[in-house]
Write an enzyme that holds these catalytic residues in place. Structure first.
Site, PDB file in Angstrom:
ATOM      1  CG  ASP A   1      -2.015  -1.032   1.135  1.00 41.45           C
ATOM      2  OD1 ASP A   1      -2.188  -1.607   0.036  1.00 41.45           O
ATOM      3  OD2 ASP A   1      -2.689  -1.270   2.153  1.00 41.45           O
ATOM      4  CB  ALA A   2       4.014   2.121   1.729  1.00 44.67           C
ATOM      5  CD  GLU A   3       6.633   1.505  -4.791  1.00 42.12           C
ATOM      6  OE1 GLU A   3       7.177   1.760  -5.869  1.00 42.12           O
ATOM      7  OE2 GLU A   3       7.178   1.720  -3.678  1.00 42.12           O
TER       8      GLU A   3
ATOM      9  CG  ASP B   1      -0.887   4.988   0.190  1.00 43.25           C
ATOM     10  OD1 ASP B   1      -1.861   4.812  -0.572  1.00 43.25           O
ATOM     11  OD2 ASP B   1      -0.839   4.574   1.361  1.00 43.25           O
TER      12      ASP B   1
ATOM     13  CB  SER C   1     -37.210  -5.976 -14.495  1.00 44.16           C
ATOM     14  OG  SER C   1     -38.498  -5.937 -15.076  1.00 44.16           O
ATOM     15  CB  ILE C   2     -34.933 -10.553 -16.580  1.00 41.31           C
ATOM     16  CG1 ILE C   2     -34.283 -10.810 -15.219  1.00 41.31           C
ATOM     17  CG2 ILE C   2     -33.986  -9.839 -17.508  1.00 41.31           C
ATOM     18  CD1 ILE C   2     -33.031 -11.648 -15.313  1.00 41.31           C
TER      19      ILE C   2
ATOM     20  CE  LYS D   1     -33.030 -11.741  -9.804  1.00 41.07           C
ATOM     21  NZ  LYS D   1     -32.847 -10.857  -8.639  1.00 41.07           N
TER      22      LYS D   1
END
Length: 693
Positions: A47-49, A51, A96-97, A135
């Protein structure tokens, strides 16, 4: 991929060309990493990379604002809080179906048999190939891309008009803001916004820790997040997306893709960065459909998100075009649901609810029980006959399920659990709200209060229905305020809403002057409406949104509808004898005509026009089939012209077919018509036939 952060100078010292190159590289890297993390669930960097790269892009764009584009990763959350959601008309309706009522193998068999019949196939013809998809239990969404950039996201709404929620959808990191160069200039992707169960549980834990509102289930949480006015709130909700189809798209002849199958379309969407469910499969014929339905159902509880069934779609897009649509549903797709989840609990009481039309509905008050993801305390018992059939009494231990995984209902009494004799439930002779007589009309299962608008319960329900979003859309007129207005006798009928003033409203409990003025503004806004919304808002029995639209389309004006005979009403698409008689009786009542007149006098107005002139009934008694794509007329427009001329438009070719109207890419129906010697016309030939040439 080279690291775009290598040797990164001060953004302010870079010339525009250098900044543009660096910005493009950072965006490409961030989009790639985000796709791995949010779509593939396979993060490749810490995550640091991520960020660090994101902050570098923010700094570059701040130093060079002219280089900011709408599809930049930094643009996912932006702008001020909106004042309201804007209505959006879908380029192609979001339909809708149909749902198969048989949750077993029979549901698959019924759909396959119906498709084969519509296509005119025999037992000797090969099995049809289908795509089977989960669905999802989420919120349907349409994503519109122009020149490969996300420009609009809209909810389904009523199928024709939804709400613009682009500001919120941009926060969902699974949804690409930009598309690759091989994507068409116009592309509308349709899919489902949802929330994983684990994410939903974590969200509720955070809400409880902050003494905030908790959510009933993942679907409600997702729907509420999507309709937020503040995108910063939505960005904090763990929303996700699955793509499952298309709306409007650049035509193949104009440079758009030319897919042959729905499955190939899904794989292309996946290659463009859209998440597609892993559980999508291919089936041939009814037996394989049923097998996949069972296999996916067996893994249902192990999936990280809620599903309530599977969707079957004919795979070949040409066959989809051949099959076409019914009034509101495609013939080439169906939802095949799973049996609802069930749990035992105790009936603590049986009470009556009085509905908008006077219907008395018995409701079981239950000891709280967790069923299908929600805590259930009430369940419908439908009517007196249903209570007697199931032999439900107060104190019984019963099985409760969420019908369609949505509406709680009592399935039956568990044998041997009744502790003592309890009298059977009896329907009262008088309404529990107003004291008026209760009657049951011949041939009906339901008992009704005869009080009409004299009954406060009916009056309240009628007001709430009139104010509903899909009727007059009177914002701020909720159940608590309606209770006060009726109980204080400020509102005795619908027209009284438009006679309210600031003084009367401000005197109500918890109704400050600003809130009162907001309601008056909403009432003023609602005076300009449409004929279908007005008809729907009146709360006519048997008249839903679709029937209201059919009536408005057929007659053009309210006066024409009010003065129509039963025979004239029967000419409207999808209106049968029961609905026609009910409508006719409603508008023959002087009281109902007076309500309509008063509403008009209060300033309610809508665009009206004369009903379309009908061609002579040149095709009365003729059976016509449409297939392929006509050069100028849509399928519905062609159908309207033919039906207006007296023709019966059917979906399959047989010996009884009088004409086949064939457009481009006509398929098996054209071959069948030629085999049977049925006259084949193009669009010009059809128009000439209608004109009597």
């Amino acid at each position: 991929m080279a690291d775009p952060l290598d040797h990164c100078p001060d953004p302010a010292q870079m010339d525009p060309a250098q900044a543009d190159a660096r910005i493009r590289a950072l965006r490409e890297q961030l989009v790639h990493w985000a796709h791995q993390y949010h779509v593939l669930d396979a993060p490749s960097v810490p995550d640091a990379e991520y960020d660090r790269a994101f902050q570098a892009l923010q700094a570059l764009e701040a130093a060079h604002p002219a280089l900011i584009t709408p599809d930049s990763p930094t643009r996912r959350v932006q702008g001020a809080v909106l004042q309201g959601l804007t209505p959006v008309r879908h380029a192609l309706p979001m339909l809708s179906i149909q749902t198969e009522t048989d949750t077993g193998a029979g549901g698959a068999q019924a759909f396959d048999a119906r498709v084969r019949r519509e296509l005119g196939l025999t037992d000797a013809d090969p099995a049809i190939e289908y795509v089977v998809e989960p669905k999802f239990d989420g919120l349907a969404m349409g994503l519109r891309y122009e020149n490969r950039r996300l420009v609009q996201a809209a909810t389904r709404g009523d199928g024709e008009i939804g709400e613009d929620v682009t500001h919120n959808i941009r926060t969902i990191r699974q949804i690409p803001l930009g598309l690759p160069d091989d994507a068409p200039a116009l592309l509308e992707v349709r899919g489902e916004v949802y929330m994983r169960r684990a994410d939903f549980d974590a969200l509720n834990q955070r809400q409880r820790a902050q003494s905030g509102k908790t959510f009933v289930n993942p679907r409600n949480a997702a729907a509420g997040a999507v309709r937020q006015l503040d995108a910063n709130i939505t960005a904090q909700r763990p929303l996700r997306f699955f793509a499952y189809g298309l709306g409007a798209v650049t035509a193949p002849g104009e440079g758009g893709p030319a897919w042959r199958t729905h499955y190939a379309l899904l794989q292309t969407l996946k290659s463009w960065g859209f998440p597609v469910a892993e559980q999508v499969g291919i089936a041939h014929g009814a037996s394989q459909l049923a097998a996949l339905h069972e296999q996916i159902g067996a893994r249902r509880d192990a999936l990280p998100y809620d599903i309530d069934g599977v969707v079957y779609k004919v795979n070949a897009l040409q066959l989809q075009r051949d099959l076409g649509f019914k009034t509101r549903e495609p013939r080439w797709a169906v939802a095949h649901k799973y049996p609802a989840q069930e749990m035992p609990t105790r009936v603590e009481g049986i009470e009556l609810q009085v509905g908008r039309t006077g219907k008395l509905t018995p409701v079981a008050r239950l000891a709280p029980v967790f069923v299908g993801g929600v805590t259930v305390t009430n369940a419908t018992l439908h009517n007196l006959f249903e209570i007697r059939k199931k032999q439900v009494r107060v104190g019984d231990t019963v099985t409760v399920r969420r019908a369609g995984d949505v509406i709680p209902e009592v399935v039956g009494v568990l044998p041997g659990q009744r502790s003592a004799y309890v009298a059977n439930f009896r329907m009262p002779a008088h309404c529990p709200v107003c004291g008026s007589a209760v009657v049951r009309e011949k041939g009906e299962a339901n008992h009704r209060c005869t009080g009409g608008l004299f009954c406060a319960a009916q009056r309240k329900e009628a007001l709430l229905h009139f104010a509903a979003r899909r009727a007059l859309d009177i914002e701020g007129l909720g159940d608590k305020l309606v209770d006060q207005l009726v109980d204080a006798e400020l509102v005795r009928g619908l027209p009284d809403l438009y006679r309210l003033d600031l003084v009367a409203l401000s005197a109500l409990d918890r109704m400050a002057e600003k809130s009162a003025q907001n309601l008056l503004d909403a009432l003023e806004k609602s005076r300009q409406t449409t004929l279908p919304r007005f008809l729907f808002g009146l709360g006519l029995r048997h008249v839903g949104e679709a029937t209201a639209k059919d009536l408005a389309r057929h007659f053009g004006t309210l006066d024409a509808i009010m003065n129509a005979s039963v025979e004239q009403l029967l000419q409207v698409s999808d209106i049968g004898p029961v609905v026609a008689q009910s409508l006719h009786c409603f508008f023959q009542q002087p009281h109902n005509r007076e309500v309509v007149a008063q509403l008009r006098a209060c300033g309610l107005r809508w665009p009206e026009g004369a009903p379309p002139e009908r061609p002579a009934q040149r095709l009365a008694g003729k059976s016509v089939v449409l297939t392929g794509t006509l050069p100028t007329l849509g399928r519905d427009a062609a159908r309207d012209l033919l039906e207006a001329a007296g023709a019966k438009v059917t979906g399959s070719v047989s010996k009884k077919t009088s004409y086949l109207i064939a457009g481009a890419e006509a398929g098996s129906k054209l071959a069948k018509a030629r085999e049977l010697g049925i006259p084949v016309l193009d669009e010009a030939g059809m128009l000439a036939l209608l004109a009597g040439e």
